[in-house]
Design a protein around this motif. Structure first.
Motif, short mmCIF file in Angstrom:
data_model
loop_
_atom_site.label_atom_id
_atom_site.label_comp_id
_atom_site.label_asym_id
_atom_site.label_seq_id
_atom_site.Cartn_x
_atom_site.Cartn_y
_atom_site.Cartn_z
N GLU A 102 0.86 -1.18 0.00
CA GLU A 102 0.00 0.00 0.00
C GLU A 102 0.90 1.24 0.00
O GLU A 102 1.80 1.36 0.83
CB GLU A 102 -0.90 0.01 1.24
CG GLU A 102 -1.87 -1.17 1.31
CD GLU A 102 -3.12 -0.98 0.46
OE1 GLU A 102 -3.01 -0.42 -0.66
OE2 GLU A 102 -4.20 -1.38 0.91
N CYS A 103 0.66 2.11 -0.94
CA CYS A 103 1.44 3.35 -1.08
C CYS A 103 0.67 4.48 -0.41
O CYS A 103 -0.28 5.01 -0.98
CB CYS A 103 1.70 3.66 -2.55
SG CYS A 103 2.43 2.28 -3.47
N ASP A 104 1.06 4.82 0.80
CA ASP A 104 0.29 5.75 1.63
C ASP A 104 0.80 7.19 1.46
O ASP A 104 1.99 7.45 1.62
CB ASP A 104 0.39 5.36 3.10
CG ASP A 104 -0.33 4.05 3.40
OD1 ASP A 104 -1.04 3.56 2.51
OD2 ASP A 104 -0.17 3.53 4.51
N HIS A 161 -8.15 8.47 12.58
CA HIS A 161 -9.30 7.71 12.08
C HIS A 161 -8.89 6.86 10.87
O HIS A 161 -9.24 5.68 10.79
CB HIS A 161 -10.43 8.67 11.68
CG HIS A 161 -11.57 8.00 10.98
ND1 HIS A 161 -12.51 7.23 11.64
CD2 HIS A 161 -11.92 7.97 9.66
CE1 HIS A 161 -13.38 6.75 10.77
NE2 HIS A 161 -13.05 7.19 9.57
N GLN A 162 -8.12 7.45 9.94
CA GLN A 162 -7.71 6.71 8.76
C GLN A 162 -6.72 5.62 9.13
O GLN A 162 -6.74 4.52 8.57
CB GLN A 162 -7.09 7.65 7.72
CG GLN A 162 -6.69 6.96 6.42
CD GLN A 162 -7.86 6.29 5.73
OE1 GLN A 162 -8.92 6.89 5.56
NE2 GLN A 162 -7.68 5.02 5.35
N GLN A 163 -5.84 5.90 10.10
CA GLN A 163 -4.88 4.89 10.52
C GLN A 163 -5.57 3.68 11.14
O GLN A 163 -5.16 2.54 10.93
CB GLN A 163 -3.87 5.50 11.50
CG GLN A 163 -2.90 6.49 10.85
CD GLN A 163 -1.90 7.05 11.82
OE1 GLN A 163 -1.36 6.33 12.64
NE2 GLN A 163 -1.64 8.34 11.73
N LEU A 164 -6.63 3.93 11.92
CA LEU A 164 -7.40 2.82 12.48
C LEU A 164 -8.06 2.00 11.37
O LEU A 164 -8.09 0.76 11.42
CB LEU A 164 -8.48 3.36 13.43
CG LEU A 164 -7.98 3.92 14.76
CD1 LEU A 164 -9.14 4.53 15.54
CD2 LEU A 164 -7.27 2.85 15.58
N LYS A 165 -8.56 2.69 10.36
CA LYS A 165 -9.17 2.00 9.22
C LYS A 165 -8.13 1.16 8.49
O LYS A 165 -8.40 0.01 8.10
CB LYS A 165 -9.78 3.04 8.28
CG LYS A 165 -10.52 2.45 7.08
CD LYS A 165 -11.14 3.56 6.24
CE LYS A 165 -11.84 2.97 5.01
NZ LYS A 165 -12.44 4.05 4.18
N ARG A 204 3.23 -1.31 4.19
CA ARG A 204 2.84 0.07 3.90
C ARG A 204 4.10 0.92 3.74
O ARG A 204 4.95 0.95 4.61
CB ARG A 204 1.97 0.64 5.03
CG ARG A 204 0.62 -0.02 5.10
CD ARG A 204 -0.35 0.66 6.05
NE ARG A 204 -1.65 0.03 5.91
CZ ARG A 204 -2.56 0.36 5.00
NH1 ARG A 204 -2.30 1.36 4.16
NH2 ARG A 204 -3.70 -0.27 4.91
N VAL A 205 4.17 1.61 2.62
CA VAL A 205 5.30 2.48 2.32
C VAL A 205 4.75 3.87 2.04
O VAL A 205 3.74 4.02 1.33
CB VAL A 205 6.08 1.98 1.08
CG1 VAL A 205 7.40 2.72 0.96
CG2 VAL A 205 6.30 0.49 1.15
N THR A 206 5.37 4.89 2.62
CA THR A 206 4.86 6.24 2.40
C THR A 206 5.27 6.76 1.03
O THR A 206 6.29 6.35 0.46
CB THR A 206 5.36 7.21 3.48
OG1 THR A 206 6.77 7.40 3.32
CG2 THR A 206 5.05 6.69 4.88
N ALA A 207 4.48 7.69 0.53
CA ALA A 207 4.80 8.31 -0.75
C ALA A 207 6.16 8.98 -0.71
O ALA A 207 6.94 8.91 -1.67
CB ALA A 207 3.71 9.32 -1.11
#
Length: 285
Positions: free
Chosen positions: A225-227, A236-240, A257-260
Motif C-alpha cells: 500500500e502506497c500511503d 481515524h484513517q490509521q485505524l481504518k 505500507r510504504v509512504t509516498a
C-alpha cells in the motif's frame, strides 16, 4: 479559455475596447501584467505562465505539468518552449534583463517543433507537447509515472500517447512499454517499477473479498500500500488501515505500507526493503 490562462497583444486589448489609456491604467493598477513587449497577462495568471512569456516563449514540460497537477517528481526550473525565430530573450524575473546564455538549470529552453498548435493567445503549449518534452527531461521511471498519471486521469488517451512517442527518438520506446493507466498515483507507478525490477509478479488495484481494493499484490501474497500523508495521516484513517491489515492477515496476506515520501525520496532503501521481503519468503523464512 479562462482569462487567467490567456495572453493578449496590445492589438487584442484595443480590439476589445480597452483603449490605450485603459491599458496603461490596467497595468498601473495591477489588473494586467506586461510580461514583455506587446504581451500582457492577467495579474491573476499563474506566476510560471508570466515568467515563461517574459522569457519569450510558452510554458511547457515539467513546469506546465506541475501547474496542471500531473505527477512530476524530477526537479524544478522553468521550462519554456521557444519559437524558432525567437530573439531578445529575457530573464523570467525582469523583462529589462537579457537571459543569461541560452538557458540554465533554472530556465530550460525547448526548441523542438511543436506537435500541436494552440491559439496565439495561449501562453502554454498543448498537453501532448508538454508530455513529449517531459519524457526527455526526466529519468525513464519518472517519465513513466508522469504518463501513467496523465492516462489515469483521462487527460490523454492512447492516440495522444502514440503521437508523443512517434515524435521521440526510438530510445524512448522502453518508456511506452512500461505504461499502465491503472496506477492511481505517481508513487504507485514508481513502486510498480521497483517490483518489476526485483523480478516479482504483480497486479494493480486488486479487489480482495472482505477487504476491498489494494494498491499492488506481489507474487500472490504481499500487499503493498502506497500511503500519502494527504489520505493516511489522521488517526481515524490509521485505524481504518489497521483493520484492513488485520483482515488481510486473516486471509494469509502480508501487508507492507510504504509512504509516498519514502518511494519518491528514498527509492534505494525501499527497493532494498522489497528485496528483503521477497528473499525471506523465497528462502522459507
Amino acid at each position: 479559455m479562462d482569462s487567467d490562462w490567456r495572453m493578449w497583444s496590445r492589438r487584442d486589448l484595443l480590439a476589445e475596447g480597452m483603449g490605450r489609456r485603459g491599458i496603461q491604467h490596467a497595468v498601473e493598477d495591477g489588473w494586467l501584467v506586461r510580461a514583455r513587449r506587446d504581451r500582457y497577462l492577467a495579474s491573476t495568471a499563474p506566476a510560471e505562465l508570466i515568467r515563461a512569456v517574459r522569457v519569450g516563449g510558452r510554458l511547457t514540460c515539467l513546469a506546465l505539468l506541475r501547474l496542471l497537477d500531473v505527477f512530476v517528481l524530477t526537479g524544478g526550473g522553468l521550462h519554456v518552449h521557444m519559437p524558432p525565430n525567437a530573439s531578445r530573450m529575457r530573464s523570467p524575473s525582469d523583462r529589462a534583463t537579457p537571459l543569461a546564455g541560452r538557458g540554465s538549470r533554472e530556465v530550460v529552453l525547448h526548441w523542438v517543433p511543436l506537435l500541436r498548435s494552440l491559439g496565439a493567445d495561449d501562453p502554454r503549449v498543448h498537453l501532448v507537447d508538454a508530455l513529449a518534452h517531459a519524457v526527455c527531461c526526466q529519468p525513464a521511471r519518472h517519465a513513466v509515472a508522469t504518463l501513467d498519471n496523465a492516462l489515469h486521469r483521462g487527460l490523454v488517451g492512447e492516440p495522444e500517447i502514440a503521437e508523443v512517442f512517434a515524435a521521440l527518438p526510438s530510445k524512448y520506446r522502453i518508456v511506452r512499454a512500461l505504461l499502465d493507466r491503472r496506477a492511481e498515483s505517481g508513487t504507485e507507478s514508481l513502486m510498480r517499477l521497483m517490483v518489476r525490477a526485483a523480478g516479482a509478479t504483480y497486479d494493480l488495484q486488486v479487489v480482495i473479498d472482505g477487504v476491498g481494493r489494494v494498491d499492488l499484490l506481489v507474487d500472490g501474497w504481499l500487499v503493498i500500500e502506497c500511503d500519502s500523508e494527504e489520505f493516511h495521516s489522521s488517526w481515524h484513517q490509521q485505524l481504518k488501515d489497521r483493520r484492513r491489515d488485520l483482515a488481510l492477515a486473516q486471509r494469509g496476506y502480508v501487508t507492507w505500507r510504504v509512504t509516498a515520501a519514502q518511494i519518491m525520496y528514498q527509492p534505494e532503501e525501499v527497493a532494498a526493503g522489497l528485496r528483503g521481503l521477497l528473499a525471506a519468503r523465497r528462502g522459507g523464512r
